[in-house]
Write a protein that holds these residues in place. Structure first.
Motif, mmCIF file in Angstrom:
data_model
loop_
_atom_site.group_PDB
_atom_site.id
_atom_site.type_symbol
_atom_site.label_atom_id
_atom_site.label_comp_id
_atom_site.label_asym_id
_atom_site.label_seq_id
_atom_site.Cartn_x
_atom_site.Cartn_y
_atom_site.Cartn_z
ATOM 1 N N PRO A 35 0.754 -1.089 0.364
ATOM 2 C CA PRO A 35 0.087 0.241 0.043
ATOM 3 C C PRO A 35 0.668 1.511 0.097
ATOM 4 O O PRO A 35 1.483 1.315 0.367
ATOM 5 C CB PRO A 35 -0.734 0.294 1.116
ATOM 6 C CG PRO A 35 -0.097 -0.844 1.956
ATOM 7 C CD PRO A 35 0.500 -1.935 0.869
ATOM 8 N N ALA A 37 0.859 4.398 2.021
ATOM 9 C CA ALA A 37 0.993 3.832 3.046
ATOM 10 C C ALA A 37 1.999 3.640 4.061
ATOM 11 O O ALA A 37 2.828 3.844 4.387
ATOM 12 C CB ALA A 37 -0.411 3.477 4.219
ATOM 13 N N ALA A 72 -3.805 3.280 -1.658
ATOM 14 C CA ALA A 72 -4.445 3.280 0.124
ATOM 15 C C ALA A 72 -3.709 4.115 1.547
ATOM 16 O O ALA A 72 -2.477 3.958 1.363
ATOM 17 C CB ALA A 72 -4.429 1.776 0.484
ATOM 18 N N ASP A 73 -3.937 5.513 1.600
ATOM 19 C CA ASP A 73 -3.127 6.015 2.823
ATOM 20 C C ASP A 73 -3.732 6.536 3.943
ATOM 21 O O ASP A 73 -5.361 6.032 3.747
ATOM 22 C CB ASP A 73 -3.335 7.877 2.049
ATOM 23 C CG ASP A 73 -2.560 7.467 0.434
ATOM 24 O OD1 ASP A 73 -0.745 6.978 0.355
ATOM 25 O OD2 ASP A 73 -2.766 7.948 -0.227
ATOM 26 N N GLY A 74 -3.301 6.471 4.558
ATOM 27 C CA GLY A 74 -3.136 6.397 5.837
ATOM 28 C C GLY A 74 -2.587 5.913 7.220
ATOM 29 O O GLY A 74 -0.781 5.938 6.667
ATOM 30 N N ASP A 78 -3.134 -0.039 10.224
ATOM 31 C CA ASP A 78 -4.761 0.045 9.646
ATOM 32 C C ASP A 78 -5.350 0.439 8.554
ATOM 33 O O ASP A 78 -5.745 -1.018 8.011
ATOM 34 C CB ASP A 78 -5.059 1.466 10.113
ATOM 35 C CG ASP A 78 -5.142 1.271 11.930
ATOM 36 O OD1 ASP A 78 -5.408 1.121 12.404
ATOM 37 O OD2 ASP A 78 -5.056 3.342 11.957
ATOM 38 N N VAL A 79 -4.266 0.175 7.169
ATOM 39 C CA VAL A 79 -4.283 0.865 5.624
ATOM 40 C C VAL A 79 -4.164 -1.061 5.914
ATOM 41 O O VAL A 79 -4.983 -1.583 4.736
ATOM 42 C CB VAL A 79 -3.737 1.379 5.103
ATOM 43 C CG1 VAL A 79 -3.074 0.325 3.694
ATOM 44 C CG2 VAL A 79 -4.213 2.438 5.066
ATOM 45 N N ASN A 82 -6.760 -3.421 7.424
ATOM 46 C CA ASN A 82 -8.058 -3.098 6.074
ATOM 47 C C ASN A 82 -8.037 -4.118 4.992
ATOM 48 O O ASN A 82 -8.686 -4.262 4.716
ATOM 49 C CB ASN A 82 -8.572 -1.630 5.951
ATOM 50 C CG ASN A 82 -9.564 -0.855 7.275
ATOM 51 O OD1 ASN A 82 -9.710 -1.393 8.110
ATOM 52 N ND2 ASN A 82 -9.155 0.080 7.242
ATOM 53 N N LEU A 83 -7.118 -3.561 4.306
ATOM 54 C CA LEU A 83 -7.024 -3.857 2.861
ATOM 55 C C LEU A 83 -6.653 -5.400 2.924
ATOM 56 O O LEU A 83 -7.414 -6.615 2.407
ATOM 57 C CB LEU A 83 -5.491 -3.930 2.278
ATOM 58 C CG LEU A 83 -5.303 -2.072 1.046
ATOM 59 C CD1 LEU A 83 -3.669 -1.755 1.281
ATOM 60 C CD2 LEU A 83 -6.527 -2.437 0.562
#
Length: 122
Positions: A35, A37, A72-74, A78-79, A82-83
């Motif tokens: 990601p 991120a 997918a940033d953040g 957490d990213v 979720n992914l």
């Protein structure tokens, strides 16, 4: 099979001299996901670290070319969480906190064992 690779896992080749892509192939993983991120985290490490840790982060950044980048940033953990859920993917990480969060959701975790090979945790 799909695997999401965490920041610290991308640094394994320099820190422990383990070819993570060869090890992932051995375990049956042929789709390597990173990601954005994680890329952002690596860029921060390259700016802030010195010595061998900075070298490991630079090599990790270069190895991303061998992976599929997911926008997918953040916060990286957490990213990744979720992914992994959304994509039904395993996660390669040595981060104990992230590992525990992944295990609570029954997401397969791959980590470094005995500093010389990757292993899927039960």
């Amino acid at each position: 099979m799909k695997v999401i690779i965490d920041t610290n896992a991308l640094m394994i080749p320099v820190q422990f001299n383990v070819d993570i892509f060869e090890e992932l192939r051995r375990l049956g993983y042929d789709i390597h996901l990173v990601p954005t991120a994680v890329i952002n985290e690596l860029n921060i490490l390259i700016k802030n670290l010195k010595g061998s840790d900075r070298t490991a982060a630079k090599v990790a950044r270069a190895m991303i070319d061998r992976c599929e980048i997911i926008q997918a940033d953040g916060h990286a953990d957490d990213v990744i969480l979720n992914l992994a859920t959304d994509l039904a993917a395993s996660v390669l990480t040595n981060d104990i906190g992230l590992r525990k969060r992944l295990e609570k959701r029954d997401i397969p975790v791959i980590c470094l064992r005995q500093k010389n090979r990757l292993e899927i945790l039960p």
